[in-house]
Enzyme design. Structure first.
Site, PDB file in Angstrom:
ATOM      1  N   ASP A 236       0.947  -1.027  -0.425  1.00 56.83           N
ATOM      2  CA  ASP A 236      -0.095  -0.417   0.284  1.00 56.83           C
ATOM      3  C   ASP A 236       0.601   0.679  -0.007  1.00 56.83           C
ATOM      4  OD1 ASP A 236      -2.521   2.003   0.862  1.00 56.83           O
ATOM      5  OD2 ASP A 236      -2.239   1.648   2.957  1.00 56.83           O
TER       6      ASP A 236
ATOM      7  N   ASP B  79       0.019   4.609   1.000  1.00 57.27           N
ATOM      8  CA  ASP B  79      -0.561   6.405   2.123  1.00 57.27           C
ATOM      9  C   ASP B  79       0.029   5.286   3.660  1.00 57.27           C
ATOM     10  OD1 ASP B  79      -0.752   8.298   0.973  1.00 57.27           O
ATOM     11  OD2 ASP B  79      -2.836   8.368   0.979  1.00 57.27           O
TER      12      ASP B  79
END
Length: 256
Positions: free
Chosen positions: A18, A20
């Site tokens: 991922d 953020d």
């Protein structure tokens, strides 16, 4: 057997991340330390990112010192893999608007904007609905909020559950649209067709013959936008609390 493209890697494993709060602080730039750790990891195994944002935003975060982040990853998946690259070359993409149609899209967006207009929150900025190629991103405060305003909203949302309540209403109102509503980041949630969550990215790699596919993310709880790929039986999921935790885990698992 793993593709000959990756024959130089010591381990026939894929590690996906991922963006953020996993590789970078939310909507901020990647650190030099993270870039170094990822480069060391890439010498041993195949790496890729899986972000919900559009490619331009992700590259702004992951490109350091004038580099193009697409060149620093073997796989680049924006909008959950609906925009995809392998070794810098584009793969097949998908379109949200083709799936839902203009009439349903207008009904959905009109309802969202009316709902936001009636929300009583400390501040509102701009860009409450962001249309992307494979999804719609909805932000009650607006994506134009500053970093500090984002942090303040995240704290307020954690206390009052604004996004969770908003998503609950949308799931009930548009139950026949075939859409998933997934909370991610600090200030927003994503709207996309069922199955177009981050597991969509796995479609691009499932025939590559990797011995293991690891995924690192922070929103791994049910309803978070990392949950589906984190809990998918095809992956080995790792929940992290931020970039520093990601670095720690990578060193412990793969690099030390």
């Amino acid at each position: 057997m793993v593709s000959s493209t990756f024959s130089d890697r010591v381990h026939k494993k894929l590690v996906l991340f991922d963006v953020d709060e996993t590789l970078t602080p939310a909507r901020q730039t990647v650190s030099a330390e993270m870039v170094q750790v990822l480069a060391a990891l890439r010498k041993k195994m195949v790496i890729g990112f899986v972000g919900g944002s559009d490619l331009v935003k992700i590259l702004e975060q992951l490109s350091l010192g004038g580099r193009n982040a697409i060149d620093d990853f073997d796989y680049a998946f924006a909008e959950n893999g609906l925009t995809a690259f392998k070794m810098g070359k584009p793969l097949e993409s998908q379109s949200f608007i083709k799936f839902i149609g203009e009439d349903k899209y207008k009904t959905l967006v009109n309802f969202i904007l009316h709902y936001i207009a009636d929300m009583d929150i400390p501040i509102k900025r701009g860009t409450f609905v962001e249309f992307r190629n494979g999804m719609v991103n909805v932000s009650p405060i607006g994506r134009n909020a500053t970093i500090e305003e984002r942090k303040a909203f995240a704290a307020y949302d954690e206390k009052h559950g604004l996004r969770a309540a908003f998503v609950k209403v949308l799931r009930e109102k548009f139950a026949d649209y075939g859409l998933t509503f997934s909370i991610g980041g600090q200030i927003s949630f994503d709207v996309f067709p069922h199955g177009w969550d981050k597991t969509y990215a796995l479609k691009h790699v499932e025939d590559e013959g990797f011995e293991e596919i690891h995924f690192f993310g922070d929103k791994t709880y049910k309803g978070g936008n990392d949950y589906e790929i984190y809990s998918d039986p095809r992956t080995i999921g790792h929940a992290v609390s931020g970039p520093a935790d990601t670095i720690r885990a990578l060193r412990e698992l793969f690099l030390d």
